[in-house]
Design a protein around this motif. Sequence first.
Motif, mmCIF file in Angstrom:
data_model
loop_
_atom_site.group_PDB
_atom_site.id
_atom_site.type_symbol
_atom_site.label_atom_id
_atom_site.label_comp_id
_atom_site.label_asym_id
_atom_site.label_seq_id
_atom_site.Cartn_x
_atom_site.Cartn_y
_atom_site.Cartn_z
ATOM 1 N N GLY A 246 0.805 -1.182 -0.027
ATOM 2 C CA GLY A 246 -0.036 -0.031 0.039
ATOM 3 C C GLY A 246 0.858 1.153 -0.020
ATOM 4 O O GLY A 246 2.074 1.205 -0.151
ATOM 5 N N GLU A 247 0.034 2.250 -0.093
ATOM 6 C CA GLU A 247 1.009 3.642 -0.029
ATOM 7 C C GLU A 247 1.881 3.856 1.009
ATOM 8 O O GLU A 247 2.951 4.272 1.089
ATOM 9 N N ASP A 248 1.358 3.323 2.434
ATOM 10 C CA ASP A 248 2.287 3.470 3.396
ATOM 11 C C ASP A 248 2.898 2.234 4.157
ATOM 12 O O ASP A 248 3.223 1.846 5.120
ATOM 13 N N VAL A 251 5.472 -1.349 -1.505
ATOM 14 C CA VAL A 251 4.655 -1.026 -2.750
ATOM 15 C C VAL A 251 4.971 -1.966 -3.718
ATOM 16 O O VAL A 251 4.190 -1.877 -4.743
#
Length: 303
Positions: A246-248, A251
């Motif tokens: 995810g973005e945090d 990736v």
Amino acid sequence: MSGDCREQAPDTDGGRSGGIVSGSGAVTSTVSNPRLWLNPNKKHKPESYEDLQLDFAPSIFSSLEQYLPPSMLGVGRDDKVKFMREILLKYLPHGERHRVQRHREYRQKIISNYQPLHRELFTIHPEAFFVSSFLEAISDNGEESFRGIMSEPSPGVFTFEMLQPRFCELLVSEVGNFGKWVNEAKVRIMRPNTMNRHGAVLDDFGLETMLDKLMEGFIRPISKVLFPEVGGSTLDSHHGFVVEYGEDRDVDLGFHVDDSEVTLNVCLGKQFSGGQLFFRGTRCDKHVNTGTQSETFLMEYFL
């Protein structure tokens, strides 16, 4: 699910499996110099070691038991454990033994303190875990039945429907609960591998026995038929884990070769886009760790 030495991304090294057999034939074994037979006694039904605190996975002892010399098959379970443990330790370097012991203590500390959210996940319940078509194929236990529920987009790569949506939801929820507990308790956990910074090893918070049963009863019957040349019939250990993207989170993950005989990839999540998994050719043992080549066949594979 894929065979060994198949370069892939983004999933990581799956269950570590395969047995240890020493000796060059039927030999008389003594406790002072324990040896296993070359060929298993297929008529012998191994005991269960799930209830014991062991240095190695209980399934390894169950698998090795069929290779015990006849004089050991009728002795007590504790004597069998001692015999097999001596053999396992003989092939394990001292540093690795220390690492295994430390990891065992680390895992026991987590299991003793973590309170599961969905305890029904920790014991195999076939009807609740698996879709009916998969259970029927396992019951038939033949190549025709297995291939009947699968597609093979690339040689040695099979896709099929396996898990009930509800099971997947509960597993995602359990992993989220474990992550929340880790943050609140400020526990430093071991990640699944050196390539991912986010994720967890399922065995570390109590799912080892369930995953052993999954491997023995539902993965090994398939791998025995589809991957006999890489030890598909003798899988005896696993490395079960989840990784988060995810973005945090992580990736992506570069191309790599799994350290396993067989890999089962399952795509878990709620709402997301992406999730592609690529397989790029097959690697021989000599070139497992060499760089990728631009002309290598590339295939997109969705789970």
